[in-house]
Design an enzyme around this catalytic site. Structure first.
Site, short mmCIF file in Angstrom:
data_model
loop_
_atom_site.label_atom_id
_atom_site.label_comp_id
_atom_site.label_asym_id
_atom_site.label_seq_id
_atom_site.Cartn_x
_atom_site.Cartn_y
_atom_site.Cartn_z
CB SER A 133 18.22 14.22 0.54
OG SER A 133 19.13 13.26 1.05
CD GLU B 243 -2.83 0.83 -4.12
OE1 GLU B 243 -3.64 0.42 -4.97
OE2 GLU B 243 -2.98 0.69 -2.89
NE ARG C 219 -3.88 -1.97 -0.20
CZ ARG C 219 -3.87 -2.95 -1.12
NH1 ARG C 219 -2.94 -2.98 -2.04
NH2 ARG C 219 -4.79 -3.88 -1.12
#
Length: 164
Positions: free
Chosen positions: A131, A108, A105
């Site tokens: 960074s 995703e 997730r």
């Protein structure tokens, strides 16, 4: 917190590629019944850094390993031997896409929101990156009537691309 018994299967993901001391750290944490935050306060780091150390994603000094060993009742000589000066983390996510549902997730989320986040960073900062080397990570819980919310904060330094 109460003491718990935990046995980490060091042959299973995500432990299989980690030094064996990482499983011992997690077992000692459970036995002592403490959180990553409590460990962090004892050794002078935040909870995200401590969790990263336990999962082989951070590098500690021998002095930090000594404090950690004292706090968790693990011989510091074992910590230094396995994750001391001569050991370097192998940082990374692992297989893509991740198999673990929570990691998937998060992956995703970057797939869905990555380009819009990139556009917002460029709009607000210019051409560059955030960074992850000097990044502070925070995980918070926010109460919500529809179910508690997870709040993730990545506090990273902006690095502009060099113009040649």
């Amino acid at each position: 917190m109460s003491q718990q018994t935990l046995k980490v299967n060091s042959n299973a993901e995500p432990y299989a590629d980690l030094p064996s001391i990482c499983a011992q750290l997690l077992e000692a944490k459970a036995k002592k019944g403490v959180t990553f935050d409590a460990i962090g306060k004892a050794i002078g780091h935040d909870e995200a850094w401590v969790a990263a150390l336990f999962y082989g994603q951070a590098k500690a000094t021998n002095e930090e390993l000594a404090k950690l060993g004292d706090f968790l009742d693990i011989p510091s000589s074992s910590l230094v031997a396995e994750i001391g000066e001569n050991w370097f983390p192998r940082r990374g996510l692992g297989p893509i896409p991740p198999q673990d549902p929570l990691l998937y997730r998060l992956f995703e989320g970057v797939l869905v929101y990555g380009t819009p986040i990139k556009a917002l960073i460029h709009e607000k900062f210019g051409d560059g990156i955030m960074s992850m080397i000097d990044c502070k990570v925070k995980v918070d819980r926010k109460p919500d009537p529809k179910g508690d919310r997870v709040v993730l904060t990545f506090d990273g330094k902006f690095l502009p691309y060099l113009r040649w």
